[in-house]
Scaffold this motif. Structure first.
Motif, PDB file in Angstrom:
ATOM      1  N   PRO A 198       2.041   4.700 -44.951  1.00 24.62           N
ATOM      2  CA  PRO A 198       1.254   5.136 -43.798  1.00 24.62           C
ATOM      3  C   PRO A 198       2.027   6.133 -42.944  1.00 24.62           C
ATOM      4  CG  PRO A 198       2.240   3.014 -43.331  1.00 24.62           C
ATOM      5  CD  PRO A 198       2.653   3.361 -44.727  1.00 24.62           C
ATOM      6  N   SER A 199       1.306   6.929 -42.177  1.00 24.55           N
ATOM      7  CA  SER A 199       1.926   7.945 -41.320  1.00 24.55           C
ATOM      8  C   SER A 199       1.194   8.138 -40.005  1.00 24.55           C
ATOM      9  CB  SER A 199       1.983   9.285 -42.057  1.00 24.55           C
ATOM     10  OG  SER A 199       0.676   9.735 -42.366  1.00 24.55           O
ATOM     11  N   GLN A 200      -0.011   7.607 -39.841  1.00 29.54           N
ATOM     12  CA  GLN A 200      -0.813   7.852 -38.647  1.00 29.54           C
ATOM     13  C   GLN A 200      -0.443   6.858 -37.545  1.00 29.54           C
ATOM     14  OE1 GLN A 200      -2.904  10.574 -38.645  1.00 29.54           O
ATOM     15  NE2 GLN A 200      -1.976  10.857 -40.666  1.00 29.54           N
ATOM     16  N   ILE A 201      -0.295   7.393 -36.344  1.00 31.21           N
ATOM     17  CA  ILE A 201       0.061   6.576 -35.193  1.00 31.21           C
ATOM     18  C   ILE A 201      -0.760   7.058 -33.994  1.00 31.21           C
ATOM     19  CG2 ILE A 201       2.051   8.085 -34.798  1.00 31.21           C
ATOM     20  CD1 ILE A 201       3.428   5.736 -33.447  1.00 31.21           C
ATOM     21  N   PRO A 202      -1.477   6.175 -33.295  1.00 29.27           N
ATOM     22  CA  PRO A 202      -2.269   6.593 -32.133  1.00 29.27           C
ATOM     23  C   PRO A 202      -1.413   6.610 -30.857  1.00 29.27           C
ATOM     24  CG  PRO A 202      -2.717   4.311 -32.650  1.00 29.27           C
ATOM     25  CD  PRO A 202      -1.722   4.778 -33.673  1.00 29.27           C
ATOM     26  N   LEU A 203      -1.590   7.640 -30.065  1.00 30.99           N
ATOM     27  CA  LEU A 203      -0.817   7.800 -28.825  1.00 30.99           C
ATOM     28  C   LEU A 203      -1.728   8.348 -27.732  1.00 30.99           C
ATOM     29  CD1 LEU A 203       2.479   9.402 -30.219  1.00 30.99           C
ATOM     30  CD2 LEU A 203       2.237   7.088 -29.291  1.00 30.99           C
ATOM     31  N   TRP A 204      -1.521   7.838 -26.525  1.00 25.34           N
ATOM     32  CA  TRP A 204      -2.172   8.396 -25.346  1.00 25.34           C
ATOM     33  C   TRP A 204      -1.328   9.549 -24.831  1.00 25.34           C
ATOM     34  CZ3 TRP A 204      -6.858   7.917 -23.282  1.00 25.34           C
ATOM     35  CH2 TRP A 204      -7.640   6.814 -23.610  1.00 25.34           C
ATOM     36  N   ILE A 205      -1.985  10.680 -24.554  1.00 22.33           N
ATOM     37  CA  ILE A 205      -1.294  11.894 -24.115  1.00 22.33           C
ATOM     38  C   ILE A 205      -1.929  12.362 -22.814  1.00 22.33           C
ATOM     39  CG2 ILE A 205      -0.599  14.228 -24.721  1.00 22.33           C
ATOM     40  CD1 ILE A 205      -1.032  13.495 -27.647  1.00 22.33           C
ATOM     41  N   GLU A 206      -1.082  12.600 -21.830  1.00 21.48           N
ATOM     42  CA  GLU A 206      -1.549  13.145 -20.552  1.00 21.48           C
ATOM     43  C   GLU A 206      -1.352  14.652 -20.541  1.00 21.48           C
ATOM     44  OE1 GLU A 206      -0.816  12.635 -15.720  1.00 21.48           O
ATOM     45  OE2 GLU A 206       0.207  11.315 -17.161  1.00 21.48           O
ATOM     46  N   LEU A 207      -2.398  15.367 -20.165  1.00 20.83           N
ATOM     47  CA  LEU A 207      -2.361  16.829 -20.147  1.00 20.83           C
ATOM     48  C   LEU A 207      -1.860  17.306 -18.795  1.00 20.83           C
ATOM     49  CD1 LEU A 207      -5.817  17.487 -21.871  1.00 20.83           C
ATOM     50  CD2 LEU A 207      -3.564  17.216 -22.939  1.00 20.83           C
ATOM     51  N   LYS A 208      -0.754  18.028 -18.812  1.00 26.67           N
ATOM     52  CA  LYS A 208      -0.146  18.543 -17.592  1.00 26.67           C
ATOM     53  C   LYS A 208      -0.330  20.059 -17.541  1.00 26.67           C
ATOM     54  CE  LYS A 208       1.953  14.709 -16.083  1.00 26.67           C
ATOM     55  NZ  LYS A 208       1.759  14.116 -14.740  1.00 26.67           N
TER      56      LYS A 208
ATOM     57  N   SER B 150       1.658  21.137 -20.819  1.00 28.14           N
ATOM     58  CA  SER B 150       2.644  20.151 -21.268  1.00 28.14           C
ATOM     59  C   SER B 150       1.937  18.878 -21.687  1.00 28.14           C
ATOM     60  CB  SER B 150       3.656  19.860 -20.151  1.00 28.14           C
ATOM     61  OG  SER B 150       4.326  21.039 -19.753  1.00 28.14           O
ATOM     62  N   LEU B 151       2.422  18.286 -22.760  1.00 31.88           N
ATOM     63  CA  LEU B 151       1.851  17.052 -23.303  1.00 31.88           C
ATOM     64  C   LEU B 151       2.850  15.918 -23.070  1.00 31.88           C
ATOM     65  CD1 LEU B 151       0.539  18.488 -26.701  1.00 31.88           C
ATOM     66  CD2 LEU B 151      -0.653  18.375 -24.504  1.00 31.88           C
ATOM     67  N   GLU B 152       2.455  14.981 -22.244  1.00 35.36           N
ATOM     68  CA  GLU B 152       3.320  13.846 -21.905  1.00 35.36           C
ATOM     69  C   GLU B 152       2.798  12.603 -22.620  1.00 35.36           C
ATOM     70  OE1 GLU B 152       4.786  11.343 -17.952  1.00 35.36           O
ATOM     71  OE2 GLU B 152       3.972  13.380 -17.756  1.00 35.36           O
ATOM     72  N   TYR B 153       3.615  12.089 -23.553  1.00 39.16           N
ATOM     73  CA  TYR B 153       3.217  10.946 -24.374  1.00 39.16           C
ATOM     74  C   TYR B 153       3.532   9.645 -23.641  1.00 39.16           C
ATOM     75  CZ  TYR B 153       2.801  14.267 -28.229  1.00 39.16           C
ATOM     76  OH  TYR B 153       2.434  15.329 -29.041  1.00 39.16           O
ATOM     77  N   GLU B 154       2.625   8.710 -23.723  1.00 39.70           N
ATOM     78  CA  GLU B 154       2.797   7.401 -23.114  1.00 39.70           C
ATOM     79  C   GLU B 154       3.286   6.401 -24.160  1.00 39.70           C
ATOM     80  OE1 GLU B 154      -0.812   6.246 -21.243  1.00 39.70           O
ATOM     81  OE2 GLU B 154      -0.991   8.077 -20.036  1.00 39.70           O
TER      82      GLU B 154
END
Length: 345
Positions: free
Chosen positions: A123-133, A194-198
């Motif tokens: 597997p390689s897929q990982i879900p992430l929440w990203i805040e758009l700056k 900018s993409l800020e990963y949570e």
């Protein structure tokens, strides 16, 4: 003088690297896998992002305790940094997938629902929440959100409020992360978003990979001040030495570059000799002055007794130190040559 070539550059070195035997190949028969696919619907496949820091035999009990599933859970090691988790309840499986991502030992863990895929990258897929700056406020719209999420991966969900714009994207965890993107507008203007990963654990700050840290990065295209290729300094020094002129054959020492100026400094011995010469000159000048201007004795004062041997005082002996302290100073005595102290009257 010609540089000595080692055996490795001449092609005469002995190949000491062991050759690995090629794997044995087996042709799989044609099998109906329909029932096997249905039996593995409630299975999760996981992958470690840093196997050096993460151990599967410690990770499996950690995840089972943390998830606290209602039904039974069984886990097994699949080797190659992968593992599987089988559930009895679909509710437990959906709950775990919805509350990702997960990390262990400060490194990310890729967890994905099992699919009949045969690939070394699965597997390689990982879900992430990203805040758009830095995205302009009047572009916080559904069309813009779907555009950014589709370029990064698969858009799962998004949230836009008067204060924040967030997207949940399933990305490829085996590839480096994207921290910045340039958004171009129809007016010809552009801006950097900018993409800020949570919930993001350790990763490389140079190439943004999830599998190593900065000191282990092998990306040679991005050179930072604290990240240099091994041997860079040695190669630069070697090139500088090759550019210098060769010394003459009769001389053992290499020539000194004319561009380097060495300031002249007096040695300690020279400074000491100079000081001795100055002291001797001062003493000689003092003696010459005394010879030119001898001291004339002063005339005797009228009414004062004439100086004679009898009137001269003898030397005053030093006071002796007694047990109780310093003794009293002796009084000076005069010497009488006509009546010495030891003679009888």
């Amino acid at each position: 003088m010609a540089r000595h070539l080692p055996y490795a550059e001449k092609g005469k070195a002995i190949d000491s690297q062991p050759t690995k035997a090629p794997p044995f190949r087996i042709r799989a028969p044609e099998i109906d896998t329909t029932q096997a696919i249905l039996d593995n619907e409630l299975t999760l496949i996981g992958r470690l992002t840093n196997p050096k820091e993460q151990k599967i035999w410690r990770l499996i009990p950690f995840l089972t305790r943390r998830w606290s599933a209602k039904g039974a859970v069984s886990c097994s090691d699949l080797s190659q940094s992968c593992f599987q988790v089988r559930f009895e309840s679909k509710e437990d499986l959906d709950y775990i997938l919805a509350h990702g991502p997960y990390h262990y030992a400060r490194w990310m863990v890729i967890i994905q629902q099992w699919e009949p895929i045969i690939s070394p990258n699965y597997p390689s897929q990982i879900p992430l929440w990203i805040e758009l700056k830095s995205l302009p406020l009047h572009y916080w719209r559904k069309e813009m959100i779907y555009k950014i999420g589709g370029e990064l991966g698969h858009l799962d969900d998004y949230e836009v409020t008067p204060l924040v714009a967030r997207i949940r994207v399933t990305i490829d965890g085996l590839k480096p992360l994207i921290k910045e993107t340039i958004v171009e507008f129809d007016s010809g203007e552009e801006t950097i978003v900018s993409l800020e990963y949570e919930k993001l654990a350790n990763h490389c700050q140079l190439c943004y990979s999830l599998h190593h840290e900065e000191h282990q990065c092998q990306n040679q295209s991005d050179q930072e001040s604290y990240h240099q290729a091994p041997g860079t300094k040695d190669n630069a020094a070697r090139e500088i030495r090759q550019q210098l002129p060769e010394p003459p054959k009769h001389s053992r020492n290499p020539p000194i570059s004319h561009n380097i100026t060495i300031p002249e400094q007096n040695s300690y011995k020279d400074m000491r000799n100079q000081r001795n010469y100055s002291e001797q000159g001062h003493k000689g000048l003092k003696r010459a002055t005394q010879r030119r201007n001898p001291q004339v004795p002063r005339p005797p004062i009228s009414g004062a007794p004439s100086t004679s041997v009898a009137s001269e005082t003898s030397r005053v002996p030093k006071a002796r130190k007694t047990a109780h302290g310093r003794g009293a100073k002796p009084t000076p005595t005069t010497t009488d040559f006509h009546n010495p102290p030891n003679s009888l009257p």
